[in-house]
Design an enzyme around this catalytic site. Structure first.
Site, PDB file in Angstrom:
ATOM      1  N   MET A 180       0.825  -1.207   0.000  1.00 37.64           N
ATOM      2  CA  MET A 180       0.000   0.000   0.000  1.00 37.64           C
ATOM      3  C   MET A 180       0.856   1.253   0.000  1.00 37.64           C
ATOM      4  O   MET A 180       0.519   2.243  -0.656  1.00 37.64           O
ATOM      5  CB  MET A 180      -0.930  -0.007   1.225  1.00 37.64           C
ATOM      6  CG  MET A 180      -1.926   1.147   1.245  1.00 37.64           C
ATOM      7  SD  MET A 180      -3.104   1.067  -0.136  1.00 37.64           S
ATOM      8  CE  MET A 180      -3.009   2.744  -0.762  1.00 37.64           C
ATOM      9  N   LYS A 181       1.978   1.215   0.702  1.00 36.76           N
ATOM     10  CA  LYS A 181       2.877   2.376   0.729  1.00 36.76           C
ATOM     11  C   LYS A 181       3.409   2.694  -0.667  1.00 36.76           C
ATOM     12  O   LYS A 181       3.491   3.861  -1.073  1.00 36.76           O
ATOM     13  CB  LYS A 181       4.036   2.115   1.692  1.00 36.76           C
ATOM     14  CG  LYS A 181       5.128   3.167   1.687  1.00 36.76           C
ATOM     15  CD  LYS A 181       4.628   4.555   2.036  1.00 36.76           C
ATOM     16  CE  LYS A 181       5.799   5.523   2.167  1.00 36.76           C
ATOM     17  NZ  LYS A 181       5.357   6.913   2.389  1.00 36.76           N
ATOM     18  N   LEU A 182       3.748   1.664  -1.428  1.00 30.30           N
ATOM     19  CA  LEU A 182       4.229   1.903  -2.791  1.00 30.30           C
ATOM     20  C   LEU A 182       3.136   2.513  -3.656  1.00 30.30           C
ATOM     21  O   LEU A 182       3.404   3.400  -4.476  1.00 30.30           O
ATOM     22  CB  LEU A 182       4.746   0.600  -3.401  1.00 30.30           C
ATOM     23  CG  LEU A 182       5.994   0.004  -2.744  1.00 30.30           C
ATOM     24  CD1 LEU A 182       6.384  -1.297  -3.419  1.00 30.30           C
ATOM     25  CD2 LEU A 182       7.157   0.996  -2.757  1.00 30.30           C
TER      26      LEU A 182
END
Length: 306
Positions: A180-182
């Site tokens: 999700m961070k990417l």
């Protein structure tokens, strides 16, 4: 009988926290952990000012190996997966069963899941809890955090994360936080690439940065990221958004790798990655070369003087 506040303090201090990576984000995060009641051990960092500040607030300084042996939850905020893998390898022989390592770096999810599997053979848990926002929010304890962990480990680490994060989302299994961070960084860095190119084009056709901003600011295309980006592009504040061009390039490479593994085309993500690859190749790889400075690099490539 102790008062309820005493009970909360007893529960809080059952966990002994270790922290490695006292850079732009880590210093503020660690400050909030120790000032909000948790025993904290930190390891040496090139930024001695951060270590000395934390020791002054009650933290203990130790080697990474001793930190591993004495901590029950260990947070990592390191540049990327190679550094995380190296730190875990150094700590592994010293970790006690039941210890949790929480990787707050922006890391490659495939490495995250491999590390989790390797540590599980030692009965050590691994979670990913990457961050969003800036060092200002890290210091204030109001970061956003997206966590990949099973339910029991999330319940255990959530109170500690809450010392430095105001928004905590349990995304799912180990690795999902990094996935999700990417995706999050793809959106923000994609915006940055668009802003830089739009500003170069605006100036090339005779529309000033100030005029451009007067239309976008307050309209439907305005957002918090736009405002910090324009803190440099318009106002000249070099530290308006302290996230380096080289880290941005690294994150978009990780995103591309994730997409390759999922067999997904990356028309837009690869274009954004190439903007940052060009910026780094043209001298933007320094520790104080931040994402909004992409504006200058794109402008120069198009013969625009800002």
């Amino acid at each position: 009988m102790p008062h309820s506040a005493d009970k909360r303090e007893t529960t809080m201090t059952q966990e002994r926290i270790g922290f490695a990576g006292l850079g732009l984000m880590g210093h503020g995060m660690a400050k909030n952990i120790v000032t909000k009641g948790y025993p904290l051990t930190v390891t040496a960092h090139r930024n001695r000012e951060a270590v000395d500040d934390l020791v002054g607030r009650g933290a203990i300084e130790a080697s990474l190996e001793d930190l591993a042996a004495s901590s029950t939850i260990i947070f990592l905020t390191l540049p990327g997966s190679p550094q995380v893998s190296e730190a875990v390898a150094r700590m592994a022989p010293h970790l006690k069963p039941g210890t949790v390592i929480v990787d707050c770096s922006t890391s490659d999810p495939t490495v995250t899941t491999r590390l989790a599997a390797d540590l599980a053979t030692r009965k050590v848990h691994f979670a990913d809890a990457p961050l969003s926002r800036t060092p200002k929010e890290a210091w204030e304890g109001t970061l956003d955090c997206m966590v990949g962990a099973d339910d029991a480990i999330f319940a255990r680490i959530q109170p500690v994360i809450a010392t430095w994060a105001a928004k905590i989302v349990h995304i799912g299994r180990v690795g999902d936080g990094h996935r999700m961070k990417l995706l999050n960084n793809f959106l923000s860095l994609g915006y940055a690439a668009i802003y830089a190119e739009a500003l170069a084009l605006a100036n090339k056709v005779g529309i000033s940065t100030a005029t451009f901003d007067s239309v976008i600011r307050g309209g439907r295309m305005d957002c918090g990221f736009y405002q910090t980006f324009m803190g440099y592009a318009l106002e000249g504040n070099r530290e308006a958004h302290r996230f380096t061009l080289s880290n941005a390039y690294k994150d978009l490479r990780y995103l591309e790798s994730m997409a390759n593994a999922a067999t997904v085309t990356t028309t837009m993500a690869s274009a954004a990655k190439n903007s940052f690859a060009g910026a780094v190749a043209q001298g933007g790889a320094g520790p104080e070369d931040y994402v909004p400075h992409l504006t200058d690099i794109v402008a120069r490539a198009n013969g625009v003087t800002r």
